[in-house]
Design an enzyme around this catalytic site. Sequence first.
Site, short mmCIF file in Angstrom:
data_model
loop_
_atom_site.label_atom_id
_atom_site.label_comp_id
_atom_site.label_asym_id
_atom_site.label_seq_id
_atom_site.Cartn_x
_atom_site.Cartn_y
_atom_site.Cartn_z
N ARG A 12 4.14 1.33 -5.34
CA ARG A 12 3.19 1.16 -6.45
C ARG A 12 3.70 1.83 -7.72
O ARG A 12 3.58 1.29 -8.82
CB ARG A 12 1.81 1.71 -6.06
CG ARG A 12 1.06 0.76 -5.14
CD ARG A 12 -0.42 1.06 -5.13
NE ARG A 12 -0.73 2.32 -4.49
CZ ARG A 12 -1.35 2.45 -3.33
NH1 ARG A 12 -1.73 1.39 -2.67
NH2 ARG A 12 -1.61 3.63 -2.84
N ASN A 30 0.80 -1.23 0.00
CA ASN A 30 0.00 0.00 0.00
C ASN A 30 0.84 1.29 0.00
O ASN A 30 0.31 2.37 0.20
CB ASN A 30 -0.98 -0.01 1.17
CG ASN A 30 -0.30 -0.02 2.52
OD1 ASN A 30 0.87 -0.37 2.62
ND2 ASN A 30 -1.03 0.33 3.56
N CYS A 31 2.12 1.17 -0.27
CA CYS A 31 3.01 2.35 -0.32
C CYS A 31 2.96 2.95 -1.73
O CYS A 31 3.15 2.25 -2.72
CB CYS A 31 4.43 1.93 0.02
SG CYS A 31 5.66 3.23 -0.22
N ASP A 32 2.69 4.25 -1.83
CA ASP A 32 2.61 4.93 -3.12
C ASP A 32 3.89 4.79 -3.94
O ASP A 32 3.83 4.55 -5.15
CB ASP A 32 2.28 6.42 -2.94
CG ASP A 32 0.83 6.65 -2.55
OD1 ASP A 32 0.00 5.74 -2.77
OD2 ASP A 32 0.53 7.73 -2.01
#
Length: 113
Positions: A14, A9-11
């Site tokens: 991603r 869930n880390c930008d």
Amino acid sequence: MLKIYGIKNCDSVRKAIKYLKSHEIAYEFIDFRETPVGEETIASWLKHTDIKTLFNTRGTTYRTLKLKELDLSDEEKQQWLAKENMLIKRPVIELDNKVIVGYNESQYLKTIH
């Protein structure tokens, strides 16, 4: 094969995965939460980058643990990274004895292609 370390869930993670997919680069994703990295892996990364780059002082975990107040030495920071992987700046990309920390498209272009 290229390995990318981080959390789903880390930008930044991603973005890195999106970059790799768009350039059709095969990779293996290692999630810190499912497969924590230990001192040996961190020590090997530190042969290719410095503790200041790898140790995330801007994240929630750093603030929650109040590590700024402890004025940690580099050795202590390395121990904390192994104990608490969420302190590692993400993503960490490993490829052919090279390590890239953080999302950096220009560095990806130079190193990965």
